[in-house]
Design a protein around this motif. Structure first.
Motif: not given
Length: 337
Positions: A175-178, A202-204, A208-211
């Motif tokens: 999320a920070h990188l996005l 899996a968390g990464l 990304l999918a949520d974004a």
């Protein structure tokens, strides 16, 4: 190596002193029951033979635990050093000592140390499993050895565990990188047979999918042969060789991130403008690097302390504890000191 010298037994002492085994035992444990002359003869034999009593056997007979074992992936990794210190501090409070070993992520080495601990009468162990398969640890539990899984949630109810939510940690880094505008991230990870590595991946990907990003397009995952600075260096070289180079690196731990920073500096790739870097663990050196490292902080000392708590608990019922990680933002992603 030459063969190990046979350990002097209580029977050897008895033969040298010309007394019974029972008399030697009385000298060691109830000296008031032995005449001064006989006691002096036995003590002289003990000194001559350099006899050392088998403390682990005595502890087992007494039904007490005074020694606990811990097997981590690599004690040279500052993360596990800090965890081990948390374990040691808690055991010391209770009057126990710690036997510590590294599996080097090798199941056979882990099993060998566990056998060694069991042979020495260690009745409680804390283990960072080298693989997802914990059958051997359940078997150890069934033989009466208390087992606590360390740094991973337990896949079985009977084994207590202390872990950190690795999915949440990797998701926070993503999320920070996005937020900084990075849409393609290289992940220098370990093998998915290590639960922490699988959970971070899996968390990464979930973040990304949520974004609204396709994780298969947005993530370049590279499996490192070793989870240290050398592994991070090799993985970063692979990233730099890509035609469509990602703009950010997430590393499985801070040691890998150290190798990544070293490689980027050698390749004249500026951090973070040329490549943002995120580590994992937030070990002591992360804030002291020339480019302070953004990292996912794990409560290392608390992790070890709590694992020892569960091992020493009067209640034998299994318990499962999960800590939440915290993203610590520094110059390696923002450029701000």
């Amino acid at each position: 190596m030459p063969p190990a010298r046979r350990r002097t037994s209580i029977s050897d002492v008895a033969r040298r002193a010309g007394v019974s085994v029972g008399t030697v035992s009385n000298v060691l444990n109830r000296p008031d029951r032995v005449t001064p002359t006989t006691r002096e003869r036995v003590e002289a034999a003990i000194g001559e033979l350099q006899f050392v009593r088998n403390g682990s056997a005595r502890q087992l007979r007494a039904g007490t635990i005074t020694t606990a074992g811990a097997v981590v992936l690599d004690v040279a990794n500052p993360f596990f050093t800090d965890v081990a210190r948390g374990i040691e501090d808690r055991l010391d409070e209770a009057g126990y000592t710690l036997m510590l070993a590294s599996s080097d992520e090798q199941p056979e080495r882990e099993a060998r140390y566990l056998r060694l601990f069991e042979e020495h009468g260690v009745q409680g162990v804390m283990v960072v499993p080298a693989t997802d398969d914990v059958t051997h640890l359940v078997d150890l539990h069934d033989r009466g050895v208390r087992v606590v899984l360390l740094d991973r949630p337990s896949p079985v109810e009977v084994l207590s565990s202390v872990a950190v939510d690795d999915r949440a940690g990797a998701a926070a880094a993503a999320a920070h990188l996005l937020d900084l505008g990075h849409e393609r991230i290289a992940f220098l990870n370990g093998p998915h047979t290590i639960r922490q590595c699988a959970d971070r991946s899996a968390g990464l990907r979930a973040a990304l999918a949520d974004a609204g990003h396709d994780p298969d397009e947005a993530v370049v995952e590279i499996t490192l042969a070793t989870l240290n600075a050398d592994g991070g260096q090799t993985g970063t070289q692979q990233v730099l060789a890509l035609a469509d180079r990602p703009t950010a690196l997430l590393c499985v731990n801070d040691l890998a991130a150290l190798g990544a920073l070293r490689t980027l500096r050698a390749a004249d790739v500026p951090v973070p403008s040329g490549m943002a870097v995120v580590g994992y663990d937030d070990v002591a050196f992360a804030a002291e690097l020339a480019t302070p490292l953004t990292s996912v902080r794990q409560p290392t000392h608390r992790l070890g302390h709590r694992a020892a708590d569960l091992l020493l608990a009067d209640d034998p019922a299994p318990s499962h504890v999960t800590f939440q990680p915290e993203l610590v933002v520094r110059a390696s992603t923002t450029g701000l000191t």
